[in-house]
Scaffold this motif. Structure first.
Motif, PDB file in Angstrom:
ATOM      1  N   UNK A 181       4.383  42.645  47.825  1.00  0.00           N
ATOM      2  CA  UNK A 181       4.775  43.719  48.741  1.00  0.00           C
ATOM      3  C   UNK A 181       6.020  43.361  49.528  1.00  0.00           C
ATOM      4  N   UNK A 182       7.090  43.065  48.842  1.00  0.00           N
ATOM      5  CA  UNK A 182       8.338  42.659  49.484  1.00  0.00           C
ATOM      6  C   UNK A 182       8.917  43.767  50.366  1.00  0.00           C
ATOM      7  N   UNK A 183       9.618  43.348  51.401  1.00  0.00           N
ATOM      8  CA  UNK A 183      10.249  44.267  52.349  1.00  0.00           C
ATOM      9  C   UNK A 183      11.484  44.922  51.729  1.00  0.00           C
ATOM     10  N   UNK A 184      11.982  45.907  52.417  1.00  0.00           N
ATOM     11  CA  UNK A 184      13.226  46.564  51.974  1.00  0.00           C
ATOM     12  C   UNK A 184      14.377  45.554  51.968  1.00  0.00           C
ATOM     13  N   UNK A 185      14.410  44.691  52.951  1.00  0.00           N
ATOM     14  CA  UNK A 185      15.469  43.655  53.011  1.00  0.00           C
ATOM     15  C   UNK A 185      15.383  42.745  51.787  1.00  0.00           C
ATOM     16  N   UNK A 186      14.171  42.366  51.415  1.00  0.00           N
ATOM     17  CA  UNK A 186      14.004  41.513  50.236  1.00  0.00           C
ATOM     18  C   UNK A 186      14.510  42.234  48.991  1.00  0.00           C
ATOM     19  N   UNK A 187      14.213  43.518  48.900  1.00  0.00           N
ATOM     20  CA  UNK A 187      14.690  44.302  47.744  1.00  0.00           C
ATOM     21  C   UNK A 187      16.214  44.424  47.760  1.00  0.00           C
ATOM     22  N   UNK A 188      16.803  44.543  48.933  1.00  0.00           N
ATOM     23  CA  UNK A 188      18.264  44.589  49.032  1.00  0.00           C
ATOM     24  C   UNK A 188      18.884  43.260  48.608  1.00  0.00           C
ATOM     25  N   UNK A 189      18.274  42.164  49.009  1.00  0.00           N
ATOM     26  CA  UNK A 189      18.765  40.850  48.587  1.00  0.00           C
ATOM     27  C   UNK A 189      18.642  40.685  47.077  1.00  0.00           C
ATOM     28  N   UNK A 190      17.557  41.187  46.520  1.00  0.00           N
ATOM     29  CA  UNK A 190      17.340  41.090  45.081  1.00  0.00           C
ATOM     30  C   UNK A 190      18.452  41.810  44.314  1.00  0.00           C
ATOM     31  N   UNK A 191      18.891  42.946  44.830  1.00  0.00           N
ATOM     32  CA  UNK A 191      19.960  43.706  44.172  1.00  0.00           C
ATOM     33  C   UNK A 191      21.213  42.862  43.992  1.00  0.00           C
ATOM     34  N   UNK A 192      21.451  41.949  44.909  1.00  0.00           N
ATOM     35  CA  UNK A 192      22.639  41.108  44.838  1.00  0.00           C
ATOM     36  C   UNK A 192      22.552  40.065  43.720  1.00  0.00           C
ATOM     37  N   UNK A 193      21.367  39.877  43.180  1.00  0.00           N
ATOM     38  CA  UNK A 193      21.166  38.917  42.092  1.00  0.00           C
ATOM     39  C   UNK A 193      21.176  39.587  40.724  1.00  0.00           C
ATOM     40  N   UNK A 194      21.287  40.890  40.682  1.00  0.00           N
ATOM     41  CA  UNK A 194      21.206  41.641  39.425  1.00  0.00           C
ATOM     42  C   UNK A 194      22.349  41.252  38.488  1.00  0.00           C
ATOM     43  N   UNK A 195      21.988  40.932  37.230  1.00  0.00           N
ATOM     44  CA  UNK A 195      23.005  40.564  36.246  1.00  0.00           C
ATOM     45  C   UNK A 195      23.005  41.462  35.024  1.00  0.00           C
ATOM     46  N   UNK A 196      21.970  42.292  34.833  1.00  0.00           N
ATOM     47  CA  UNK A 196      21.979  43.205  33.699  1.00  0.00           C
ATOM     48  C   UNK A 196      20.594  43.749  33.380  1.00  0.00           C
ATOM     49  N   UNK A 197      20.569  44.768  32.514  1.00  0.00           N
ATOM     50  CA  UNK A 197      19.294  45.362  32.136  1.00  0.00           C
ATOM     51  C   UNK A 197      18.587  44.572  31.034  1.00  0.00           C
ATOM     52  N   UNK A 198      17.285  44.730  30.994  1.00  0.00           N
ATOM     53  CA  UNK A 198      16.495  44.173  29.908  1.00  0.00           C
ATOM     54  C   UNK A 198      16.443  45.223  28.812  1.00  0.00           C
ATOM     55  N   UNK A 199      16.688  44.811  27.580  1.00  0.00           N
ATOM     56  CA  UNK A 199      16.631  45.732  26.441  1.00  0.00           C
ATOM     57  C   UNK A 199      15.488  45.335  25.528  1.00  0.00           C
ATOM     58  N   UNK A 200      15.158  46.202  24.615  1.00  0.00           N
ATOM     59  CA  UNK A 200      14.096  45.916  23.637  1.00  0.00           C
ATOM     60  C   UNK A 200      14.500  44.729  22.783  1.00  0.00           C
ATOM     61  N   UNK A 201      13.492  44.013  22.317  1.00  0.00           N
ATOM     62  CA  UNK A 201      13.720  42.856  21.445  1.00  0.00           C
ATOM     63  C   UNK A 201      14.334  43.248  20.107  1.00  0.00           C
ATOM     64  N   UNK A 202      14.017  44.430  19.631  1.00  0.00           N
ATOM     65  CA  UNK A 202      14.452  44.815  18.284  1.00  0.00           C
ATOM     66  C   UNK A 202      15.909  45.221  18.217  1.00  0.00           C
TER      67      UNK A 202
END
Length: 104
Positions: A83-104
């Protein structure tokens, strides 16, 4: 976007300059596992998005051990359960490097 001071500058696209290979634009789970090697590159998946939390290891309020436990894997359930806070979610956004795609 400027990075929060907790995160190291290698997250801003200068990975190759620091001696690390550049990350791909999209990831499969196999990529996340292969590219994650604990303290040098700590990738994890949350809600089908890939995050590099390397620069946040020592700052995580729950300790770096919990992050290291999920390096190279999908941490969605654990992230939601806490149950992370909004601040934690905002910090997480700064670590985003790309989307996960299907294995196939």
């Amino acid at each position: 976007m400027s990075l929060h001071p907790y995160f190291n500058s290698s997250l801003s696209g200068s990975r190759a300059a620091g001696g690390k290979p550049p990350l791909p634009d999209t990831f499969t789970m196999a990529d996340v596992r292969r590219l994650s090697n604990s303290r040098d590159t700590c990738l994890m998946v949350i809600e089908a998005r890939v995050y590099d939390v390397t620069g946040f290891l020592t700052q995580h309020p729950g300790g770096k051990e919990i992050l290291l436990k999920f390096v190279g894997s999908d941490a969605t359930s654990a992230f939601r359960r806490v149950g992370h806070t909004r601040r934690a979610r905002d910090l997480l956004k700064q670590c985003y490097v790309g989307p996960l795609t299907d294995e196939s």
